[in-house]
Write a protein that holds these residues in place. Sequence first.
Motif, mmCIF file in Angstrom:
data_model
loop_
_atom_site.group_PDB
_atom_site.id
_atom_site.type_symbol
_atom_site.label_atom_id
_atom_site.label_comp_id
_atom_site.label_asym_id
_atom_site.label_seq_id
_atom_site.Cartn_x
_atom_site.Cartn_y
_atom_site.Cartn_z
ATOM 1 N N ILE A 34 13.042 -3.088 3.434
ATOM 2 C CA ILE A 34 12.791 -3.075 4.873
ATOM 3 C C ILE A 34 11.455 -3.753 5.150
ATOM 4 C CG2 ILE A 34 14.160 -0.992 5.258
ATOM 5 C CD1 ILE A 34 11.531 0.587 5.415
ATOM 6 N N SER A 35 11.279 -4.210 6.390
ATOM 7 C CA SER A 35 10.062 -4.946 6.731
ATOM 8 C C SER A 35 8.985 -4.062 7.356
ATOM 9 C CB SER A 35 10.388 -6.081 7.711
ATOM 10 O OG SER A 35 10.869 -5.554 8.936
ATOM 11 N N GLY A 36 9.390 -2.961 7.972
ATOM 12 C CA GLY A 36 8.412 -2.150 8.686
ATOM 13 C C GLY A 36 8.089 -2.754 10.042
ATOM 14 N N GLU A 37 7.027 -2.300 10.656
ATOM 15 C CA GLU A 37 6.641 -2.788 11.973
ATOM 16 C C GLU A 37 6.201 -4.256 11.892
ATOM 17 O OE1 GLU A 37 6.828 -1.291 14.967
ATOM 18 O OE2 GLU A 37 7.876 0.297 13.929
ATOM 19 N N GLY A 96 -0.008 2.477 11.139
ATOM 20 C CA GLY A 96 -0.086 3.883 10.774
ATOM 21 C C GLY A 96 0.293 4.124 9.328
ATOM 22 N N VAL A 97 -0.247 5.174 8.763
ATOM 23 C CA VAL A 97 0.023 5.516 7.370
ATOM 24 C C VAL A 97 1.510 5.750 7.145
ATOM 25 C CG1 VAL A 97 -0.338 7.302 5.617
ATOM 26 C CG2 VAL A 97 -2.276 6.441 6.943
ATOM 27 N N ALA A 121 6.805 4.522 4.654
ATOM 28 C CA ALA A 121 8.244 4.291 4.753
ATOM 29 C C ALA A 121 8.655 3.002 4.056
ATOM 30 C CB ALA A 121 8.670 4.245 6.224
ATOM 31 N N VAL A 122 7.837 1.961 4.216
ATOM 32 C CA VAL A 122 8.153 0.689 3.572
ATOM 33 C C VAL A 122 8.023 0.807 2.057
ATOM 34 C CG1 VAL A 122 7.476 -1.734 3.346
ATOM 35 C CG2 VAL A 122 7.539 -0.659 5.602
ATOM 36 N N LEU A 123 6.973 1.457 1.595
ATOM 37 C CA LEU A 123 6.795 1.644 0.154
ATOM 38 C C LEU A 123 7.910 2.499 -0.436
ATOM 39 C CD1 LEU A 123 2.937 2.272 0.008
ATOM 40 C CD2 LEU A 123 4.148 0.228 -0.775
ATOM 41 N N GLU A 124 8.388 3.474 0.317
ATOM 42 C CA GLU A 124 9.453 4.353 -0.175
ATOM 43 C C GLU A 124 10.717 3.561 -0.484
ATOM 44 O OE1 GLU A 124 11.489 7.637 -1.468
ATOM 45 O OE2 GLU A 124 9.354 7.510 -1.018
ATOM 46 N N THR A 125 11.046 2.585 0.367
ATOM 47 C CA THR A 125 12.234 1.767 0.119
ATOM 48 C C THR A 125 11.953 0.646 -0.875
ATOM 49 O OG1 THR A 125 13.180 2.193 2.312
ATOM 50 C CG2 THR A 125 13.912 0.212 1.189
ATOM 51 N N ASN A 126 10.893 -0.112 -0.645
ATOM 52 C CA ASN A 126 10.669 -1.358 -1.377
ATOM 53 C C ASN A 126 10.091 -1.174 -2.772
ATOM 54 O OD1 ASN A 126 11.468 -2.294 1.090
ATOM 55 N ND2 ASN A 126 9.651 -3.521 1.494
ATOM 56 N N VAL A 127 9.450 -0.040 -3.024
ATOM 57 C CA VAL A 127 8.846 0.184 -4.342
ATOM 58 C C VAL A 127 9.429 1.437 -5.002
ATOM 59 C CG1 VAL A 127 6.696 0.452 -5.631
ATOM 60 C CG2 VAL A 127 6.724 -0.920 -3.537
ATOM 61 N N VAL A 128 9.301 2.571 -4.346
ATOM 62 C CA VAL A 128 9.806 3.809 -4.929
ATOM 63 C C VAL A 128 11.319 3.737 -5.099
ATOM 64 C CG1 VAL A 128 9.962 6.311 -4.662
ATOM 65 C CG2 VAL A 128 7.892 5.118 -3.968
ATOM 66 N N GLY A 129 12.005 3.133 -4.132
ATOM 67 C CA GLY A 129 13.457 2.982 -4.237
ATOM 68 C C GLY A 129 13.865 2.169 -5.449
ATOM 69 N N PHE A 177 -1.070 -18.354 4.227
ATOM 70 C CA PHE A 177 -2.376 -17.877 4.680
ATOM 71 C C PHE A 177 -2.391 -17.680 6.189
ATOM 72 C CE2 PHE A 177 -6.623 -18.771 6.390
ATOM 73 C CZ PHE A 177 -7.416 -17.894 5.659
ATOM 74 N N HIS A 178 -1.587 -18.453 6.909
ATOM 75 C CA HIS A 178 -1.619 -18.470 8.367
ATOM 76 C C HIS A 178 -0.654 -17.467 9.002
ATOM 77 C CE1 HIS A 178 -4.261 -21.917 8.054
ATOM 78 N NE2 HIS A 178 -3.429 -22.411 7.158
ATOM 79 N N LEU A 179 0.061 -16.683 8.162
ATOM 80 C CA LEU A 179 0.873 -15.608 8.706
ATOM 81 C C LEU A 179 -0.034 -14.469 9.176
ATOM 82 C CD1 LEU A 179 3.752 -15.321 6.077
ATOM 83 C CD2 LEU A 179 3.828 -16.447 8.313
ATOM 84 N N PRO A 180 0.418 -13.681 10.144
ATOM 85 C CA PRO A 180 -0.404 -12.546 10.598
ATOM 86 C C PRO A 180 -0.656 -11.567 9.458
ATOM 87 C CG PRO A 180 1.412 -12.952 12.121
ATOM 88 C CD PRO A 180 1.672 -13.794 10.929
ATOM 89 N N PRO A 181 -1.848 -10.994 9.363
ATOM 90 C CA PRO A 181 -2.119 -9.997 8.330
ATOM 91 C C PRO A 181 -1.310 -8.729 8.579
ATOM 92 C CG PRO A 181 -3.947 -10.127 9.871
ATOM 93 C CD PRO A 181 -3.021 -11.254 10.226
ATOM 94 N N ARG A 182 -0.722 -8.190 7.511
ATOM 95 C CA ARG A 182 0.110 -7.004 7.631
ATOM 96 C C ARG A 182 -0.164 -6.072 6.457
ATOM 97 N NH1 ARG A 182 6.121 -8.849 8.140
ATOM 98 N NH2 ARG A 182 6.426 -6.668 8.702
ATOM 99 N N ALA A 183 -0.043 -4.775 6.714
ATOM 100 C CA ALA A 183 -0.403 -3.783 5.695
ATOM 101 C C ALA A 183 0.785 -3.225 4.930
ATOM 102 C CB ALA A 183 -1.145 -2.618 6.353
#
Length: 244
Positions: free
Chosen positions: A89-92, A101-102, A107-115, A156-162
């Motif tokens: 998933i991409s998240g917000e 938000g944390v 939620a993204v880590l739960e699917t993309n890494v933990v999953g 590099f020119h994409l918006p920064p995302r967490a």
Amino acid sequence: MSTIALVTGANKGIGREIAAQLAALGMSVLLGARDPERGEKTATDLRGSGLDVHPMPLDVTEPASVERAAAQVEERFGRLDVLVNNAGISGEPALAPSATGVEQVRAVLETNVVGVLRVSNAMLPLLRRSRAARIVNISSGTASMADMGDPAHYLFHLPPRAAYPVSKAALNALTVQYAKELREEGILVNAAAPGACDTDFTRELGMTLTRTAAQGAAIAVRLATLGPDGPTGGFFSDDGPMRW
């Protein structure tokens, strides 16, 4: 018996194309899908093209769902030869780290890494029964810290995302760790960057693209069908190894 492959998140987009291309090579492909109805519809559509595909309800964020899927593979086939961890998933969209938000990141880590960890560990006993098991983790060009931090590179020119880029960088690190563990067993583990493709995933982010999901799937299929002397613990796009 034919090669048995499982693709998570396979009911649409790049996952569907990976499943279709693996099946076109003669594999029996299990289409992991969180929504059973969508998984069944995709399987029916692909079987209409003469492909050997089977729907498999699978939510990578639900331990019980993953355990049931592993039990089904055990019962029907007794082993697994190829695992493609595609669900993600991409998240917000386009939120700066300071505005994220944390819980969104979690939620993204739960699917993309933990999953990926959950599915890989559940399927590993079955993969160990294969004579040439392959694991492919679907990453992203945005996981490359070298490219994302290089002013001369378009990323590099994409918006920064967490959330999303961070999750894919973590997935790359996890890929390397699995490769280290499984190298001596002959199980090759690699990460694939399919490139930005025209899918529901990118359309939701407001992107208009010409690269097709079928084109994006090609690198995953290549890594899923590596010979015994193929690389492991790498990060690849169509053009070859990518910078970390």
